[in-house]
Write a protein that holds these residues in place. Sequence first.
Motif, PDB file in Angstrom:
ATOM      1  N   ASN A 150      46.256  28.152  49.687  1.00 38.68           N
ATOM      2  CA  ASN A 150      44.894  27.789  50.093  1.00 38.68           C
ATOM      3  C   ASN A 150      44.260  28.864  50.974  1.00 38.68           C
ATOM      4  O   ASN A 150      43.037  28.909  51.118  1.00 38.68           O
ATOM      5  CB  ASN A 150      44.903  26.455  50.842  1.00 38.68           C
ATOM      6  CG  ASN A 150      45.199  25.287  49.909  1.00 38.68           C
ATOM      7  OD1 ASN A 150      44.935  25.359  48.711  1.00 38.68           O
ATOM      8  ND2 ASN A 150      45.766  24.225  50.454  1.00 38.68           N
ATOM      9  N   ARG A 151      45.082  29.710  51.569  1.00 32.70           N
ATOM     10  CA  ARG A 151      44.571  30.797  52.396  1.00 32.70           C
ATOM     11  C   ARG A 151      44.262  31.992  51.495  1.00 32.70           C
ATOM     12  O   ARG A 151      45.141  32.511  50.820  1.00 32.70           O
ATOM     13  CB  ARG A 151      45.587  31.182  53.468  1.00 32.70           C
ATOM     14  CG  ARG A 151      45.889  30.060  54.451  1.00 32.70           C
ATOM     15  CD  ARG A 151      47.035  30.413  55.360  1.00 32.70           C
ATOM     16  NE  ARG A 151      46.778  31.657  56.094  1.00 32.70           N
ATOM     17  CZ  ARG A 151      47.703  32.296  56.810  1.00 32.70           C
ATOM     18  NH1 ARG A 151      48.949  31.808  56.860  1.00 32.70           N
ATOM     19  NH2 ARG A 151      47.397  33.404  57.455  1.00 32.70           N
ATOM     20  N   ARG A 152      42.993  32.410  51.484  1.00 38.57           N
ATOM     21  CA  ARG A 152      42.580  33.465  50.555  1.00 38.57           C
ATOM     22  C   ARG A 152      43.367  34.755  50.769  1.00 38.57           C
ATOM     23  O   ARG A 152      43.742  35.414  49.794  1.00 38.57           O
ATOM     24  CB  ARG A 152      41.081  33.742  50.675  1.00 38.57           C
ATOM     25  CG  ARG A 152      40.640  34.954  49.858  1.00 38.57           C
ATOM     26  CD  ARG A 152      39.149  35.077  49.786  1.00 38.57           C
ATOM     27  NE  ARG A 152      38.584  34.138  48.836  1.00 38.57           N
ATOM     28  CZ  ARG A 152      37.269  34.003  48.626  1.00 38.57           C
ATOM     29  NH1 ARG A 152      36.413  34.723  49.330  1.00 38.57           N
ATOM     30  NH2 ARG A 152      36.829  33.135  47.746  1.00 38.57           N
ATOM     31  N   ARG A 155      46.682  34.336  49.163  1.00 39.14           N
ATOM     32  CA  ARG A 155      46.484  34.250  47.717  1.00 39.14           C
ATOM     33  C   ARG A 155      46.182  35.627  47.128  1.00 39.14           C
ATOM     34  O   ARG A 155      46.750  36.014  46.096  1.00 39.14           O
ATOM     35  CB  ARG A 155      45.344  33.276  47.434  1.00 39.14           C
ATOM     36  CG  ARG A 155      45.161  32.898  45.986  1.00 39.14           C
ATOM     37  CD  ARG A 155      44.233  31.714  45.862  1.00 39.14           C
ATOM     38  NE  ARG A 155      42.877  31.956  46.343  1.00 39.14           N
ATOM     39  CZ  ARG A 155      42.365  31.447  47.460  1.00 39.14           C
ATOM     40  NH1 ARG A 155      43.095  30.692  48.251  1.00 39.14           N
ATOM     41  NH2 ARG A 155      41.104  31.703  47.812  1.00 39.14           N
ATOM     42  N   LEU A 156      45.327  36.378  47.791  1.00 35.93           N
ATOM     43  CA  LEU A 156      44.945  37.692  47.295  1.00 35.93           C
ATOM     44  C   LEU A 156      46.137  38.636  47.251  1.00 35.93           C
ATOM     45  O   LEU A 156      46.385  39.286  46.227  1.00 35.93           O
ATOM     46  CB  LEU A 156      43.845  38.279  48.191  1.00 35.93           C
ATOM     47  CG  LEU A 156      43.356  39.691  47.846  1.00 35.93           C
ATOM     48  CD1 LEU A 156      42.767  39.732  46.446  1.00 35.93           C
ATOM     49  CD2 LEU A 156      42.339  40.164  48.879  1.00 35.93           C
ATOM     50  N   PHE A 207      38.740  37.101  43.219  1.00 35.71           N
ATOM     51  CA  PHE A 207      37.453  36.609  43.697  1.00 35.71           C
ATOM     52  C   PHE A 207      36.687  35.877  42.589  1.00 35.71           C
ATOM     53  O   PHE A 207      36.052  34.846  42.835  1.00 35.71           O
ATOM     54  CB  PHE A 207      36.622  37.758  44.267  1.00 35.71           C
ATOM     55  CG  PHE A 207      37.018  38.140  45.666  1.00 35.71           C
ATOM     56  CD1 PHE A 207      36.465  37.487  46.751  1.00 35.71           C
ATOM     57  CD2 PHE A 207      37.950  39.138  45.896  1.00 35.71           C
ATOM     58  CE1 PHE A 207      36.826  37.814  48.055  1.00 35.71           C
ATOM     59  CE2 PHE A 207      38.324  39.482  47.192  1.00 35.71           C
ATOM     60  CZ  PHE A 207      37.760  38.817  48.277  1.00 35.71           C
ATOM     61  N   ASP A 210      38.548  32.538  41.932  1.00 38.90           N
ATOM     62  CA  ASP A 210      38.269  31.611  43.036  1.00 38.90           C
ATOM     63  C   ASP A 210      36.918  30.930  42.851  1.00 38.90           C
ATOM     64  O   ASP A 210      36.750  29.744  43.148  1.00 38.90           O
ATOM     65  CB  ASP A 210      38.280  32.362  44.374  1.00 38.90           C
ATOM     66  CG  ASP A 210      39.688  32.599  44.899  1.00 38.90           C
ATOM     67  OD1 ASP A 210      40.650  32.067  44.314  1.00 38.90           O
ATOM     68  OD2 ASP A 210      39.820  33.326  45.910  1.00 38.90           O
ATOM     69  N   ARG A 215      40.620  24.941  42.696  1.00 44.56           N
ATOM     70  CA  ARG A 215      42.061  25.148  42.832  1.00 44.56           C
ATOM     71  C   ARG A 215      42.841  23.845  42.849  1.00 44.56           C
ATOM     72  O   ARG A 215      43.978  23.784  42.375  1.00 44.56           O
ATOM     73  CB  ARG A 215      42.367  25.962  44.092  1.00 44.56           C
ATOM     74  CG  ARG A 215      42.065  27.440  43.948  1.00 44.56           C
ATOM     75  CD  ARG A 215      42.658  28.239  45.094  1.00 44.56           C
ATOM     76  NE  ARG A 215      42.246  27.753  46.396  1.00 44.56           N
ATOM     77  CZ  ARG A 215      41.057  28.002  46.945  1.00 44.56           C
ATOM     78  NH1 ARG A 215      40.167  28.716  46.291  1.00 44.56           N
ATOM     79  NH2 ARG A 215      40.772  27.539  48.145  1.00 44.56           N
TER      80      ARG A 215
END
Length: 281
Positions: A150-152, A155-156, A207, A210, A215
């Motif tokens: 959940n933390r971008r 995730r990135l 991006f 997302d 999600r």
Amino acid sequence: MAAERATRQRIEARLDRAVADNRFTIAVVFPVVGAALLLASATGLLDPPLRYNPYLILFGTVIMRLPLVAGLAPLYDRRAALGTGVLVAYAFGIELVGVVTGWPYGAFEYTIELGPMLFGAVPLGLPVFFLPLVFNSYLLCLLVLGDTANRRAVRLVAVICTVLLVDVVLDPGAVAIGFWSYSGGVFYGVPASNYLGWVLSATVSVFVLDYSFDRTRLRERLETCAFMLDDLVSFVVLWGTINAVFGNWIPVGIALVLAGGLIGTERFDVAGIGASDLWSG
């Protein structure tokens, strides 16, 4: 609208059943046969029209993509379609720039035709090859990381690393069998710039994805759709085999790492897939 929704749901349900009933064929048989045909082509054991037949390659690739297509189908709406369109445009754009200028992946050229070619330089079927690479990496990270995804930032980084691992398997194998070639390369004929280019493409893809998909719904679908990552299973089987035959042992090791991730999420049970297919047949 209600009738259209019902029709769509029936089509999605039929596609789900078709993929579920043929998991072993799609995820194991097709990549094994594909690897055999590509290796026979690369070593001169096959003559035209079977040798590097572009339409046969494209057909096999599309079949192996069916689990991903079926898995994502219920999640598609206008936003998802728009996002996918953006990634398709990006894939063609960055590939054309790459072929012409050598940026960002390094100077390279296609040495065989992978189906009809756009401007004689880039396969028209490119999205079939490009999009699953980033989609599967994104989905695997969501599945493995759980709530941490959940933390971008997490995730990135995770998706970039996974995309790089996937390409470490793909590019050396593709170079070995003659799909494309680079003007120099220190890693099985692949330059470091190629992987830097994939950092850019993975970042753009995260991006866009997302923006395109919810999600929560993606994770729910991943948890309930057993075959959704079977496309990554077929990838590991196909390119792991090809790299092993050519002695590209680092890519083989990375393929095993990816397989380990799938095993950890209970998505790489080949014996289970096979038993399910035999039972349903």
